[in-house]
Design an enzyme around this catalytic site. Structure first.
Site, PDB file in Angstrom:
ATOM      1  N   CYS A   2      25.784  18.411  47.470  1.00  0.00           N
ATOM      2  CA  CYS A   2      24.519  17.315  47.660  1.00  0.00           C
ATOM      3  C   CYS A   2      24.200  17.976  46.330  1.00  0.00           C
ATOM      4  O   CYS A   2      23.856  18.226  45.282  1.00  0.00           O
ATOM      5  CB  CYS A   2      23.585  18.999  48.788  1.00  0.00           C
ATOM      6  SG  CYS A   2      24.233  19.825  49.617  1.00  0.00           S
ATOM      7  N   ARG A  27      28.289  12.804  43.878  1.00  0.00           N
ATOM      8  CA  ARG A  27      28.187  13.464  44.141  1.00  0.00           C
ATOM      9  C   ARG A  27      29.326  14.070  45.359  1.00  0.00           C
ATOM     10  O   ARG A  27      29.492  15.385  44.974  1.00  0.00           O
ATOM     11  CB  ARG A  27      27.281  14.501  43.979  1.00  0.00           C
ATOM     12  CG  ARG A  27      26.572  13.985  42.343  1.00  0.00           C
ATOM     13  CD  ARG A  27      24.598  14.956  42.547  1.00  0.00           C
ATOM     14  NE  ARG A  27      25.177  15.957  42.338  1.00  0.00           N
ATOM     15  CZ  ARG A  27      25.013  17.150  41.680  1.00  0.00           C
ATOM     16  NH1 ARG A  27      24.470  16.405  40.793  1.00  0.00           N
ATOM     17  NH2 ARG A  27      24.595  18.802  41.888  1.00  0.00           N
ATOM     18  N   TRP A  76      25.977  17.336  51.971  1.00  0.00           N
ATOM     19  CA  TRP A  76      27.644  17.796  51.490  1.00  0.00           C
ATOM     20  C   TRP A  76      27.417  18.734  52.859  1.00  0.00           C
ATOM     21  O   TRP A  76      27.767  19.964  52.205  1.00  0.00           O
ATOM     22  CB  TRP A  76      28.286  18.180  50.145  1.00  0.00           C
ATOM     23  CG  TRP A  76      30.166  18.232  49.984  1.00  0.00           C
ATOM     24  CD1 TRP A  76      30.756  17.022  50.117  1.00  0.00           C
ATOM     25  CD2 TRP A  76      30.437  19.554  49.840  1.00  0.00           C
ATOM     26  NE1 TRP A  76      31.857  17.494  50.419  1.00  0.00           N
ATOM     27  CE2 TRP A  76      31.471  18.845  50.318  1.00  0.00           C
ATOM     28  CE3 TRP A  76      30.573  20.970  50.420  1.00  0.00           C
ATOM     29  CZ2 TRP A  76      33.464  20.002  50.510  1.00  0.00           C
ATOM     30  CZ3 TRP A  76      31.849  21.454  50.149  1.00  0.00           C
ATOM     31  CH2 TRP A  76      32.904  20.978  49.743  1.00  0.00           C
ATOM     32  N   ASN A 102      19.628  22.250  48.064  1.00  0.00           N
ATOM     33  CA  ASN A 102      21.474  23.019  47.570  1.00  0.00           C
ATOM     34  C   ASN A 102      21.873  23.764  47.793  1.00  0.00           C
ATOM     35  O   ASN A 102      20.908  24.229  47.052  1.00  0.00           O
ATOM     36  CB  ASN A 102      21.380  21.484  46.093  1.00  0.00           C
ATOM     37  CG  ASN A 102      22.924  21.262  45.784  1.00  0.00           C
ATOM     38  OD1 ASN A 102      23.967  21.938  46.756  1.00  0.00           O
ATOM     39  ND2 ASN A 102      22.624  20.799  44.431  1.00  0.00           N
ATOM     40  N   GLY A 103      22.912  24.087  47.987  1.00  0.00           N
ATOM     41  CA  GLY A 103      23.064  25.664  47.836  1.00  0.00           C
ATOM     42  C   GLY A 103      23.197  25.738  49.018  1.00  0.00           C
ATOM     43  O   GLY A 103      23.429  25.667  50.015  1.00  0.00           O
ATOM     44  N   GLU A 484      48.255  18.327  37.271  1.00  0.00           N
ATOM     45  CA  GLU A 484      47.374  17.242  37.095  1.00  0.00           C
ATOM     46  C   GLU A 484      47.928  15.852  37.961  1.00  0.00           C
ATOM     47  O   GLU A 484      47.403  15.032  38.557  1.00  0.00           O
ATOM     48  CB  GLU A 484      47.038  16.868  35.600  1.00  0.00           C
ATOM     49  CG  GLU A 484      45.473  15.609  35.190  1.00  0.00           C
ATOM     50  CD  GLU A 484      44.258  16.574  36.457  1.00  0.00           C
ATOM     51  OE1 GLU A 484      44.231  17.263  36.758  1.00  0.00           O
ATOM     52  OE2 GLU A 484      43.428  15.553  36.630  1.00  0.00           O
ATOM     53  N   LYS A 488      45.932  14.699  41.175  1.00  0.00           N
ATOM     54  CA  LYS A 488      45.310  13.260  41.056  1.00  0.00           C
ATOM     55  C   LYS A 488      45.869  12.266  41.833  1.00  0.00           C
ATOM     56  O   LYS A 488      45.251  12.357  43.176  1.00  0.00           O
ATOM     57  CB  LYS A 488      45.910  12.488  39.336  1.00  0.00           C
ATOM     58  CG  LYS A 488      44.357  12.692  38.124  1.00  0.00           C
ATOM     59  CD  LYS A 488      43.601  12.045  38.117  1.00  0.00           C
ATOM     60  CE  LYS A 488      42.420  13.280  38.516  1.00  0.00           C
ATOM     61  NZ  LYS A 488      42.096  14.574  38.287  1.00  0.00           N
ATOM     62  N   GLU A 491      44.792  13.662  45.590  1.00  0.00           N
ATOM     63  CA  GLU A 491      43.028  13.984  45.782  1.00  0.00           C
ATOM     64  C   GLU A 491      42.816  12.879  46.301  1.00  0.00           C
ATOM     65  O   GLU A 491      41.874  11.863  46.677  1.00  0.00           O
ATOM     66  CB  GLU A 491      42.503  14.574  44.686  1.00  0.00           C
ATOM     67  CG  GLU A 491      41.918  13.921  43.472  1.00  0.00           C
ATOM     68  CD  GLU A 491      41.312  14.759  42.382  1.00  0.00           C
ATOM     69  OE1 GLU A 491      40.297  15.070  43.036  1.00  0.00           O
ATOM     70  OE2 GLU A 491      41.732  14.537  40.836  1.00  0.00           O
ATOM     71  N   HIS A 507      65.354  27.675  42.520  1.00  0.00           N
ATOM     72  CA  HIS A 507      64.966  28.481  43.627  1.00  0.00           C
ATOM     73  C   HIS A 507      64.020  28.764  45.263  1.00  0.00           C
ATOM     74  O   HIS A 507      64.082  29.374  45.033  1.00  0.00           O
ATOM     75  CB  HIS A 507      63.600  29.837  42.045  1.00  0.00           C
ATOM     76  CG  HIS A 507      65.009  29.949  41.326  1.00  0.00           C
ATOM     77  ND1 HIS A 507      65.576  30.422  41.672  1.00  0.00           N
ATOM     78  CD2 HIS A 507      64.193  29.354  39.640  1.00  0.00           C
ATOM     79  CE1 HIS A 507      66.239  31.326  40.046  1.00  0.00           C
ATOM     80  NE2 HIS A 507      65.528  29.886  38.848  1.00  0.00           N
ATOM     81  N   LYS A 607      32.252  15.646  43.470  1.00  0.00           N
ATOM     82  CA  LYS A 607      32.358  15.798  42.175  1.00  0.00           C
ATOM     83  C   LYS A 607      31.609  17.496  40.962  1.00  0.00           C
ATOM     84  O   LYS A 607      31.915  17.884  40.796  1.00  0.00           O
ATOM     85  CB  LYS A 607      31.265  14.604  41.737  1.00  0.00           C
ATOM     86  CG  LYS A 607      30.976  14.469  39.792  1.00  0.00           C
ATOM     87  CD  LYS A 607      32.794  14.556  39.430  1.00  0.00           C
ATOM     88  CE  LYS A 607      32.447  14.151  37.609  1.00  0.00           C
ATOM     89  NZ  LYS A 607      34.235  13.773  37.238  1.00  0.00           N
TER      90      LYS A 607
HETATM   91  O1  M6R Z   1      32.742  20.322  36.998  1.00  0.00           O
HETATM   92  P1  M6R Z   1      34.431  21.438  36.505  1.00  0.00           P
HETATM   93  O2  M6R Z   1      35.485  20.899  35.297  1.00  0.00           O
HETATM   94  O3  M6R Z   1      33.839  22.233  36.606  1.00  0.00           O
HETATM   95  O4  M6R Z   1      35.387  20.713  37.811  1.00  0.00           O
HETATM   96  C1  M6R Z   1      35.851  21.464  37.932  1.00  0.00           C
HETATM   97  C2  M6R Z   1      36.700  21.132  38.960  1.00  0.00           C
HETATM   98  O5  M6R Z   1      35.626  20.792  40.365  1.00  0.00           O
HETATM   99  C3  M6R Z   1      37.320  19.496  39.172  1.00  0.00           C
HETATM  100  O6  M6R Z   1      38.385  19.669  37.966  1.00  0.00           O
HETATM  101  C4  M6R Z   1      38.280  18.644  40.192  1.00  0.00           C
HETATM  102  O7  M6R Z   1      39.561  19.519  40.388  1.00  0.00           O
HETATM  103  C5  M6R Z   1      38.111  17.369  39.884  1.00  0.00           C
HETATM  104  N1  M6R Z   1      37.568  16.764  41.354  1.00  0.00           N
HETATM  105  C6  M6R Z   1      40.121  16.783  40.188  1.00  0.00           C
HETATM  106  O8  M6R Z   1      40.108  15.343  39.571  1.00  0.00           O
END
Ligand code: M6R
Length: 612
Positions: A2, A27, A76, A102-103, A484, A488, A491, A507, A607
């Site tokens: 949010c 966000r 969100w 938010n929360g 990673e 990427k 997501e 395995h 985000k």
């Molecule tokens: O703001 P942060 O680095 O704490 O966020 C952690 C994860 O939410 C963040 O790295 C997320 O996995 C990314 N969207 C990946 O691209």
């Protein structure tokens, strides 16, 4: 997650709120809304499921909402599906109060029950609505609204950043914070609240960060802040020094692409000020040599991509320091009775500095006596403020949900910290230290050469964009890098992908490899290239199509083995992932582009993850 913006001043509030919400879109959200108050019309609220454009469309078809004080929100969804009713702002039954939140209010069911028994009718399925209804319940006409706010906050359990409007106070906005980010913005005859500075930077650069338990009362004339016992608090003000254009696309189709391209510059900002005469220098750290010597163990705690940085960091730190390094998912850490004590260094990595899981892990580690060093991008964020020491990545604002430049700068900074600590302890000397530090300075230029040739990634994307499943394999640093690459891809393109330590294939996973399966084989880690070759041969033998990521020195060999290659310049093995991640980012980007995905705002993602 949010996003909140609040405004009180003398200009019409709605355009300012919508502009602020637009800057918070990154966000992640699924509905948006605004509320404003005017002396004549009282509280007016409009909200809508979907993108901000849907809300704008709705507003365009209505008489303008009047008022120079208001709040805006992007939601969100957590409690209750994304729909118009569950969107914020929420207004109380008697129409006296509107709130944005938010929360998560953890005891909302209990409060709802209490209010239902007293005849209050709820409209939404959200946890947030209880705040509006409880405030109204405690309001007595003509009294100070702060009395009701403090009574309500006493009852709430969970996390909140709140913006509150009262129908009979058309020039007042109240804010409260606990475990969810909220900042105050000081303008000329106008004041703001916001989840982050991007929402208000077009109107003011002077901000103060709210602390847990604080309540702020904003009018166009000023901001009064109180602590949890309602004692006045003098806030320290900060100036945001980055440019508005840093948070805008600047001609690029997507923030993600812009941020990928910004990586050489971002690395320069991270590395150059901390590299002097071939030595890593961290003037900003208060860690003493005595303290460094006391550490027996290092924990790295983070989520998502930041956790992947930790996975890579483990290899380098253990190698440089000869100390055990444990990498923990923040969401697991606090519930795993971690063995942190006074002799533990706990490194928390977070781009946003607001990730609730990482924040909770930080507090747990601190309570156990650990020394907290954070690696953070957002200056003044909660994690930065609660750490014993902070290393800022200086990557500039990162807007795309999929992290790129923040990841790269976190990674280089963690490696530099390992070098610095090893030097301070007398464990790094001689040729290796010199070799790594020399290569550190060359990283930005080498990255530029990778970014100069994007055609190959576009071409590969055109071949593979319609796959259902992709495997990433690698060993040692290449394994951690594959995690990673896989994240990427999944997501932003919604293709299922998995990353495996290549030695683990036999395995179990190798049973999934069949003719045509796409395998991205990471073969950049020099010391284990022969092993990587064996794994490529294994999957090829079972019919896999292999795209190999390798270094210039291994190009020829890989070209003979793989169906396609992505090639990066050679550097010191400890820094190789810094170059290797870029082709993986571009590969994911172009695949998502071909699939027509919403690259900067992937579905269901946020985000800044400020709920547990
Ligand atoms: O703001 P942060 O680095 O704490 O966020 C952690 C994860 O939410 C963040 O790295 C997320 O996995 C990314 N969207 C990946 O691209």
């Amino acid at each position: 997650m949010c996003g909140i913006i609040g405004f009180t001043g003398s200009s019409p509030a709605v355009p300012i709120l919508l502009d602020g919400l637009e800057h918070l879109e990154y966000r992640g959200y699924d509905s948006a809304g605004v509320a404003v108050i005017s002396p004549e019309k009282g509280l007016q609220i409009q909200k809508r499921k979907g993108r901000l454009s849907a809300l704008r469309e709705k507003l365009d078809g209505l008489p303008p909402l009047e008022g120079t004080t208001g709040v805006g929100h992007t939601r969100w969804a957590t409690h209750g599906e994304p729909n118009d009713v569950n969107s914020h702002p929420h207004v109380s039954q008697n129409g006296r109060v509107a709130i944005v939140h938010n929360g998560i209010i953890e005891n909302y069911a209990e409060i709802k029950e209490f209010l239902l028994h007293r005849g209050v009718r709820f409209r939404s399925d959200t946890d947030s609505e209880v705040v509006a209804q409880l405030l109204d319940y405690y309001f007595t006409d003509g009294s100070d609204p702060l009395d009701a706010v403090y009574r309500v906050l006493e009852k709430l359990e969970g996390a909140y950043a709140l913006g509150i409007l009262c129908a009979d106070r058309p020039d007042m906005l109240i804010a409260a914070r606990k475990d969810a980010p909220l900042l105050l913005g000081y303008g000329q005859g106008e004041n703001f609240i916001a989840s982050d500075a991007t929402a208000i930077i077009a109107r003011t650069r002077t901000v103060a960060y709210m602390e847990d338990g604080e309540v702020a009362v904003l009018t166009p004339r000023g901001i009064d802040v109180y602590d949890e016992y309602r004692r006045p608090v003098e806030k320290q003000r900060h100036t945001i020094d980055w440019d508005v254009s840093a948070a805008e696309k600047g001609g690029y189709a997507h923030f993600m692409f812009k941020e990928i391209m910004e990586q050489p510059e971002a690395l320069r900002h991270t590395v150059s000020p901390r590299l002097r005469d071939g030595e890593v220098a961290f003037d900003e750290l208060s860690l003493t040599e005595e303290k460094l010597r006391s550490f027996r163990r290092i924990f790295i705690v983070a989520c998502g991509s930041s956790y992947h940085v930790g996975m890579l960091g483990k290899y380098s730190l253990e190698r440089f320091l000869r100390l055990p390094v444990e990498v923990c998912l923040a969401s697991e850490f606090r519930y795993s009775s971690p063995l942190v004590d006074e002799r533990s260094l706990v490194i928390v990595i977070s781009q946003s500095g607001e990730t609730l899981d990482s924040m909770a892990a930080l507090r747990e580690a601190k309570a156990l006596g650990g020394y907290i060093l954070s690696i953070v991008n957002v200056v003044g964020s909660s994690i930065a403020r609660e750490s014993d020491d902070v290393l800022y990545t200086w990557a500039g604002p990162e807007i795309a949900v999929a992290t790129t430049k923040a990841y790269s700068t976190q990674l280089v900074l963690l490696t530099m910290f390992g070098l610095w600590m090893a030097r301070a302890l007398g464990r790094a000397g001689g040729p290796e230290y010199a070799a790594v530090t020399a290569e550190l300075g060359l990283l930005p230029e080498k990255l530029e050469t990778v970014l100069a040739g994007t055609d190959v990634y576009q071409y590969l994307a055109s071949l593979y964009f319609n796959r259902d499943c992709v495997f990433f394999i690698g060993r040692n640093l290449d394994y951690a890098l594959g995690l990673e690459g896989s994240l990427k891809l999944k997501e932003i393109s919604y293709i299922h992908s998995e990353s495996y330590a290549a030695g683990e294939l036999k395995h179990g996973t190798i049973s999934l490899i069949e003719p045509g399966t796409l395998v991205v084989a990471l073969a950049t880690y020099g010391p284990l290239i022969d092993k990587a070759v064996s794994n490529i041969v294994e999957v090829k033998a079972r019919g896999a199509e292999v795209v190999a990521l390798t270094t210039e020195s291994q190009r020829e060999r890989m070209e003979k083995l793989a169906d396609h290659v992505m090639v990066i310049p050679d550097t010191h093995p400890a820094l190789q992932p810094n170059l290797g991640v870029v082709p993986l980012q571009l590969f994911a980007y172009y695949i998502a582009l071909q699939r027509g995905c919403d690259i900067d705002k992937p579905k269901n993602l946020a985000k800044s993850v400020t709920v547990e």
